[in-house]
Scaffold this motif. Structure first.
Motif, mmCIF file in Angstrom:
data_model
loop_
_atom_site.group_PDB
_atom_site.id
_atom_site.type_symbol
_atom_site.label_atom_id
_atom_site.label_comp_id
_atom_site.label_asym_id
_atom_site.label_seq_id
_atom_site.Cartn_x
_atom_site.Cartn_y
_atom_site.Cartn_z
ATOM 1 N N GLU A 219 0.762 -1.090 0.008
ATOM 2 C CA GLU A 219 0.301 -0.145 -0.474
ATOM 3 C C GLU A 219 0.762 1.461 -0.098
ATOM 4 O OE1 GLU A 219 1.275 -0.354 4.141
ATOM 5 O OE2 GLU A 219 0.176 -1.906 2.554
ATOM 6 N N CYS A 240 3.028 -6.499 -10.287
ATOM 7 C CA CYS A 240 1.749 -6.788 -9.885
ATOM 8 C C CYS A 240 1.049 -7.630 -11.003
ATOM 9 C CB CYS A 240 1.010 -5.298 -11.065
ATOM 10 S SG CYS A 240 1.978 -4.464 -13.033
ATOM 11 N N THR A 256 -1.827 -4.705 -7.380
ATOM 12 C CA THR A 256 -3.433 -5.455 -7.757
ATOM 13 C C THR A 256 -3.021 -4.149 -9.014
ATOM 14 O OG1 THR A 256 -4.480 -5.238 -5.863
ATOM 15 C CG2 THR A 256 -5.673 -4.745 -7.840
ATOM 16 N N SER A 258 -5.526 -3.929 -11.784
ATOM 17 C CA SER A 258 -6.517 -2.461 -12.175
ATOM 18 C C SER A 258 -5.942 -1.012 -11.448
ATOM 19 C CB SER A 258 -7.826 -2.987 -11.458
ATOM 20 O OG SER A 258 -7.692 -3.120 -9.959
ATOM 21 N N SER A 259 -4.820 -1.705 -10.673
ATOM 22 C CA SER A 259 -4.099 -0.376 -9.806
ATOM 23 C C SER A 259 -3.335 0.258 -10.482
ATOM 24 C CB SER A 259 -3.983 -0.254 -8.268
ATOM 25 O OG SER A 259 -3.903 -1.049 -8.157
ATOM 26 N N LYS A 262 -4.402 3.845 -13.311
ATOM 27 C CA LYS A 262 -4.960 5.507 -12.357
ATOM 28 C C LYS A 262 -3.291 5.368 -11.923
ATOM 29 C CE LYS A 262 -7.315 7.192 -9.026
ATOM 30 N NZ LYS A 262 -8.190 6.939 -8.424
#
Length: 277
Positions: A219, A240, A256, A258-259, A262
């Motif tokens: 994180e 990832c 992840t 999908s992150s 962005k």
């Protein structure tokens, strides 16, 4: 044409390392063909949309694992065959780890850039053999090395004939089970006048923090990546996976999948602002 494009990506980067951010990303170790393809296509498309350069990274063998029972990958023969297929299908450059001088010549026939793992960054024969292939060489800074000591690494690669050299920062050992990132040290690395990459995910490792496995704080990877881009690094390294909890290696530090698009958009904006300033 595909091969010309893949070579041109890295030729352009090493000629003008501050022109376009280079993203090195993929799973830690080669996963199933479907997962490798999903990761590669997602990262490639996100980079294309932002005008960033992209190199797909995956290892055919993880020789440095906490436990002898940990999955290591498909091995060199099968792994190189799979990397070659990914290189062609994704139409992007690929890179992978090398662990021994004897591997360099064969691996260089398939990949576009050779990566020297952090724990092997002082191995003279490995560095010289990697340089002798004529391929770009990315050396990850050992967790036990100071930025100044990496100057000797650069010298070794150059003395071996290497002209396209990159160093990757991935944290420095701080006591047991902890790495820290020294951003003054990143400035010192940049003073060596080679492109500097920042490994955002491995920098969050807690080595041996889960007994037989390495722990991590993934994180915090976006925070570290943003700081590194603002500091002026030329490249970012991100591992990832669609579901990090199911990854074969380093799931505790991966982002992840999908992150990531962005995050790349944010990193590109920070880089543009820093360059404009």
């Amino acid at each position: 044409m595909a091969m010309a494009h893949q070579i041109e990506v890295l030729e352009s980067f090493f000629a003008h390392p501050h022109q376009r951010l280079l993203v090195i990303g993929g799973p830690c170790v080669l996963e199933s063909d479907a997962i490798n393809k999903q990761i590669g296509e997602t990262l490639r498309d996100a980079c294309q949309e932002l005008g960033l350069s992209f190199v797909f990274k995956a290892s055919y063998d993880k020789a440095n694992r906490s436990s002898v029972n940990s999955p290591r990958g498909p091995g060199m023969k099968s792994g190189l065959e799979r990397l070659a297929k990914l290189r062609d299908s994704l139409n992007v450059p690929v890179t992978t780890d090398i662990h021994d001088a004897s591997q360099c010549e064969l691996v260089a026939k398939t990949v576009d850039m050779l990566q020297v793992p952090a724990f092997l960054c002082r191995q003279t024969d490995l560095l010289l053999a990697a340089a002798d292939t004529g391929k770009p060489v990315n050396v990850k800074k050992g967790q036990f090395m100071s930025p100044a000591e990496m100057g000797h690494v650069v010298t070794k690669v150059r003395e071996g004939g290497g002209r396209k050299i990159m160093l990757t920062e991935r944290g420095t050992t701080f006591g047991y089970n902890r790495l820290v990132n020294d951003f003054m040290g990143i400035g010192d690395l940049m003073d060596l006048e080679v492109p500097i990459c920042f490994d955002a995910t491995h920098s969050t490792q807690l080595p041996g923090g889960e007994g037989e496995r390495t722990g991590g704080r993934p994180e915090r990877a976006p925070l570290l990546a943003k700081a590194a881009i603002a500091a002026g690094v030329s490249s970012i390294f991100i591992e990832c996976h669609p579901d990090p909890s199911q990854a074969l290696s380093d799931g505790s530090t991966m982002l992840t999948l999908s992150s990531v698009p962005k995050l790349l958009k944010t990193l590109d904006a920070i880089r543009r602002a820093a360059m404009a300033g």
